[in-house]
Scaffold this active site. Structure first.
Site: not given
Lengths: 424, 153
Positions: A244, A141, A218, A221, A382
């Site tokens: 999220k 991302h 990261d 998600q 993104c």
């Protein structure tokens, strides 16, 4: 807390391995989902962008403002103590959620983006020299690309990119070759937002650590869709966002190993992050407060705590199983459509499906689906380098949460039939 | 399909979206201007040939949604062989068409065939698609004008 006592799970909360969850009842915990869009039942399939919030979260925030609101870590009165307690209770919940070694390793920030920027500015920037490398993957991302580019620009370090294959999987042999004596940090996504690939992060961390290279994951998600154990992974940093993971916007988490966080200078200065201030010299506060300058998003953090309680009560065994069911169902239905191509066919995938149609651009698809009550994302997500890698200008993306159901996916498929009717 | 959608995706738009006219590179253009929408990734290059303050030829290439492709295709059909100043007036009128709740009859008459894109005003997220080619035109004409000034001074 009484706020989640209305939780509709039957017998499963004591034994999450048994999939006895009433998913229909659980969906009714999310009030937004019962609305109509363009006179159709809303099928919300943009969960990779943000998730909807259960009543427990909405009520926790309202309760905080109605009953507990005061500034934290300051007032010597009951109300402030209660606010502080609620705020700090979430830190313990995050510690348990990630299985961190210490609550001091949990820093509250605005979101995963800010967490990565914090590491870039406080950890990487002071350490990097010209010629050093930060290794990221080709499926990042923008928020795990741009902060590193900014640091590279300041320090003369360089970005190196781990390539991905046509199925959207990290090429591990190439990764091994790219780990070298110049590599100072590996920063990779746990799950790709544009492709759904679940990366082999455990293996990647082991490979990096063999060369004593630290790893940032990261988890934007991943955290709401997989069980994350930062001690088992042995990652050096882990980042994710509350919104999220069924919590409010404006709250995120940076997990960092204590020895890294101790050695890092604060990213921002201000109130709460100090232990003493004189014009000549300031002593910083201890962890985790050293990195939390200013009044934090207290209500957001409290709401986030309720979201983590909710997730724990549903249980990741159940969540993973249900979301894989939905992914399998949606994949079967979508790949049967002639003229539709799924982008991202990793063997190990989260419930995200990116696709393109031969006959229509993703923006047109999204507009027509919107009128069928179906909310999906269209665009580059993104992740413009991902679009370039797969040679598409944009994709349509359906991303599912455990509260979605087969009817949502059927509605998507019926909506796509309208797109074909118009464009072919 | 409901009326708003039908108004957006009129047959002319589907046709021009699928088969954009003047979709090619222009030989020896006076200027080529890129138009890019970072939100969706739509990207086009507009080629203009200008002579004595008149657009004598125009074409474009690129990738994008049906709305951006059709809008640019229809725009090019209209701007060929008109003075630059009139193309600039068209830009203003088109902008009114897609942003004003009820454009005047005068504006509608002036725009003629381009009014098929009026339906986009009910889709705020798609206005940028419809205006992508037009913004490239405006930037291209501004550049052409300044280059001409430079070359004549």
């Amino acid at each position: 807390m009484s706020l989640i006592s209305s939780f509709p799970i039957m017998s499963s909360s004591c034994n999450p391995a048994q999939n006895t969850i009433d998913w229909t009842a659980l969906r009714s915990d999310f009030p937004l989902l019962s609305q109509q869009a363009h006179n159709k039942q809303l099928a919300y399939l943009d969960n990779a962008a943000t998730t909807q919030k259960p009543n427990a979260v909405i009520e926790a925030i309202a309760h905080y403002y109605r009953v507990d609101n005061a500034n934290v870590h300051r007032g010597v009165y009951e109300l402030s103590e209660r606010a502080t307690q609620s705020y700090e209770a979430t830190r313990n919940k995050v510690q348990n959620f990630l299985n961190a070694w210490s609550r001091e390793e949990i820093i509250f920030v605005r979101g995963a983006t800010e967490a990565i920027n914090l590491v870039a500015q406080s950890y990487a920037r002071p350490a990097l020299k010209p010629g050093d490398e930060i290794l990221i993957s080709a499926m990042e991302h923008h928020s795990n690309i741009v902060p590193w580019q900014m640091v590279c620009k300041k320090t003369g370090a360089q970005l190196a990119i781990i390539p991905i294959n046509d199925s959207a999987e990290i090429m591990l042999e190439r990764y091994q070759q790219l780990l070298n004596e110049k590599t100072r940090l590996v920063a990779v996504t746990h799950v790709s937002n544009a492709l759904g690939s679940i990366n082999p992060v455990q293996q990647m961390i082991t490979m990096a650590h063999e060369k004593e290279i630290p790893v940032l994951l990261d988890g934007a998600q991943a955290a709401a869709h997989l069980s994350v154990d930062v001690q088992a992974l042995d990652c050096d940093f882990y980042t994710f966002s509350s919104h999220k993971a069924y919590g409010p916007t404006g709250v995120g988490v940076l997990y960092g190993k204590k020895r890294h966080l101790d050695a890092m200078e604060p990213y921002q200065g201000g109130g709460d992050m100090i232990s003493s201030v004189r014009f000549e010299h300031t002593e910083y506060n201890s962890l985790p407060y050293k990195f939390e300058a200013g009044t934090p998003n207290i209500a957001g953090v409290v709401g986030f705590g309720a979201a983590l309680d909710y997730l724990s009560a549903v249980g990741f065994d159940n969540i993973v199983q249900r979301e894989q069911q939905l992914l399998d169902y949606a994949t079967l239905k979508l790949q049967a459509i002639s003229g539709l191509h799924i982008i991202g066919r990793a063997k190990n995938k989260a419930s995200i499906i990116s696709f393109v149609l031969d006959c229509a651009h993703s923006h047109d698809i999204s507009t027509i689906l919107d009128h069928q009550g179906v909310a999906i994302r269209a665009g580059h997500h993104c992740a413009m380098p991902v679009m370039e890698r797969f040679n598409v200008p944009a994709t349509a993306r359906a991303s599912m949460a455990f509260y979605n159901n087969e009817a949502d996916i059927d509605q998507l498929v019926r909506g796509l039939a309208q797109v074909f009717k118009l464009f072919s | 399909m409901n009326e708003e959608l039908r108004a957006l995706y009129q047959e002319v738009i589907i046709d021009h979206g699928r088969h954009p006219r003047n979709f090619k590179k222009l030989e020896e253009p006076s200027c080529c201007q890129e138009g890019y929408n970072p939100l969706c990734g739509d990207r086009l290059t507009l080629y203009l040939k200008v002579d004595h303050n008149k657009i004598i030829d125009a074409s474009f290439e690129g990738v994008g949604c049906a709305i951006s492709m059709a809008s640019t295709s229809l725009m090019i059909e209209r701007i060929k062989n008109i003075p630059i100043i009139e193309a600039q007036q068209l830009f203003e009128a088109f902008h009114l068409l897609v942003t004003e709740p009820s454009p005047t009859v005068k504006t509608l008459e002036y725009l003629g065939k381009l009014t098929v894109l009026g339906g986009v005003r009910d889709f705020p997220t798609r206005i940028k698609c419809a205006t992508l080619g037009w913004h490239a035109l405006k930037a291209g004409l501004d550049n052409a004008a300044s280059e001409q000034r430079v070359s004549t001074e």
